[in-house]
Scaffold this active site. Structure first.
Site, PDB file in Angstrom:
ATOM      1  N   THR A 198     -46.902 -31.238  49.846  1.00  0.00           N
ATOM      2  CA  THR A 198     -47.850 -32.014  49.017  1.00  0.00           C
ATOM      3  C   THR A 198     -48.765 -31.118  48.192  1.00  0.00           C
ATOM      4  O   THR A 198     -49.253 -31.540  47.141  1.00  0.00           O
ATOM      5  CB  THR A 198     -48.683 -33.002  49.867  1.00  0.00           C
ATOM      6  N   TYR A 210     -60.136 -32.016  43.619  1.00  0.00           N
ATOM      7  CA  TYR A 210     -59.100 -30.972  43.657  1.00  0.00           C
ATOM      8  C   TYR A 210     -59.256 -29.948  42.536  1.00  0.00           C
ATOM      9  O   TYR A 210     -58.931 -28.774  42.706  1.00  0.00           O
ATOM     10  CB  TYR A 210     -57.697 -31.605  43.653  1.00  0.00           C
ATOM     11  N   VAL A 234     -50.632 -34.648  45.453  1.00  0.00           N
ATOM     12  CA  VAL A 234     -49.993 -35.935  45.766  1.00  0.00           C
ATOM     13  C   VAL A 234     -49.609 -35.939  47.246  1.00  0.00           C
ATOM     14  O   VAL A 234     -48.522 -35.509  47.619  1.00  0.00           O
ATOM     15  CB  VAL A 234     -48.761 -36.164  44.860  1.00  0.00           C
ATOM     16  N   HIS A 235     -50.530 -36.412  48.080  1.00  0.00           N
ATOM     17  CA  HIS A 235     -50.268 -36.419  49.524  1.00  0.00           C
ATOM     18  C   HIS A 235     -49.494 -37.675  49.931  1.00  0.00           C
ATOM     19  O   HIS A 235     -48.294 -37.632  50.181  1.00  0.00           O
ATOM     20  CB  HIS A 235     -51.586 -36.354  50.299  1.00  0.00           C
ATOM     21  N   ASP A 236     -50.206 -38.796  50.016  1.00  0.00           N
ATOM     22  CA  ASP A 236     -49.598 -39.975  50.644  1.00  0.00           C
ATOM     23  C   ASP A 236     -48.437 -40.540  49.823  1.00  0.00           C
ATOM     24  O   ASP A 236     -47.455 -41.030  50.396  1.00  0.00           O
ATOM     25  CB  ASP A 236     -50.674 -41.051  50.868  1.00  0.00           C
TER      26      ASP A 236
END
Ligand code: BDR
Ligand code: CA
Length: 315
Positions: free
Chosen positions: A193, A228, A239-241
């Site tokens: 991510t 960020y 873009v994590h989730d």
């Protein structure tokens, strides 16, 4: 047939991105949202989940989950990342709907038992609800189709300590239960991510294509991207989730390493996800008693961003 999903979530700005992404994907069918503490309290997370669904007129169920970690003292909520409302301080009005009477763990168990080998769990917050569901009904380990989590890190530096990622750090005992259960965890962590950056232009294009939620997501996304940019020098937000949702749609976007993962639950390495590589034997056997996970180590950033954008900007 679309994949049946339950999304376990602590909305959260990137949780909102992930939920709208999943809802817009023809490959996925969301059976429900389950909520947890994490980015905000579980009460705020539940309000936020209901608000997201109301923006798009969806009546899928929301089940409220656990409010505190299994053993450790609760940590402060990260309002510097997600705002004090979880949505970048946009302060939405209260939703009209309510959570269902079942707890998150009860909803997960019921849905998996009613749809054996058909339900994918996508967990994008701390893992207490999945751990509670396993304790409530251990058979779900064999009856869940797939478990995908956003959390952890192997080689990449952590985001709450040099070795720990936030979702795991928030409830490391629950995470170790989930990694140790008799199912394969597909781990979408910081190793991938942190390699996917969504710039403001992409967020603006998603805004312009979605009259019902686009402006909200863009406004909340300002706060997230600012964090960020300031803290990591990123050209947008990580873009994590939504990467976990991308994995549910197309795992071929990622390269994985398979092996057992254990979680450090105490001490200064608390929250570290530790992978034992294949081909090594050690006198220490804590890894030999758990099922292999599949850990994402590489990602096709351009293809993932393109999938996100094309799904959320339908022609
Ligand atoms: C994870 O922590 C939360 O801040 C995000 O929503 C994401 O699930 C990233 O470490
Ligand atoms: Ca999250």
């Amino acid at each position: 047939m679309p994949e049946k999903l339950i999304i376990d979530t602590d909305p959260g700005i990137d949780d909102a991105m992930a939920i709208f992404f999943a809802m817009a994907s023809p490959e996925l069918e969301i059976l429900g949202l389950t909520t947890t503490f994490g980015n905000v309290s579980v009460d705020q997370a539940t309000i936020n989940a209901l608000n997201l669904l109301e923006m798009v007129g969806s009546s899928i169920p929301v089940a409220r989950g656990i409010s505190v970690p299994m053993f450790q003292t609760p940590l402060p909520f990260p309002d510097f990342v997600h705002g004090s409302d979880g949505f970048g301080n946009v302060n939405l009005p209260a939703p009209k709907g309510k959570a269902i009477d079942l707890s998150a763990a009860e909803f997960i168990v019921k849905t998996v038992l009613e749809n054996p080998n058909e339900v994918t769990l996508v967990a994008v917050g701390p893992l207490g609800n999945l751990a509670s569901a396993l304790e409530l009904e251990p058979r779900i380990a064999e009856l869940t189709k797939k478990v995908i989590i956003m959390g952890g890190t192997i080689l990449e530096t952590g985001n709450v300590s040099p070795v720990a990622e936030a979702n795991i750090y928030n409830d490391p005992h629950a995470a170790d239960i989930v990694f140790s259960a008799n199912w394969r965890v597909h781990m979408v962590g910081l190793d991938v991510t942190h390699k996917v950056t969504m710039n403001d232009e992409l967020q603006a294009r998603v805004r312009d294509s979605n009259p019902d939620f686009g402006q909200f997501l863009y406004d909340a996304g300002r706060f997230y991207a600012d964090f960020y940019k300031a803290s990591r020098g990123a050209d947008g937000c990580f873009v994590h989730d939504a990467s976990a949702v991308a994995y549910a749609i197309n795992p071929d976007l990622f390269k994985v390493i398979d092996g057992p993962v254990r979680v450090a639950t105490e001490g200064f390495a608390k929250g570290q996800t530790i992978l034992k590589r294949a081909g090594y034997t050690y006198p220490e056997n804590h890894w030999d008693v758990v099922t292999d996970s599949s850990v994402c180590m590489e990602v096709d950033e351009a293809a993932l961003l393109s999938l996100y954008e094309s799904t959320l900007t339908p022609q």
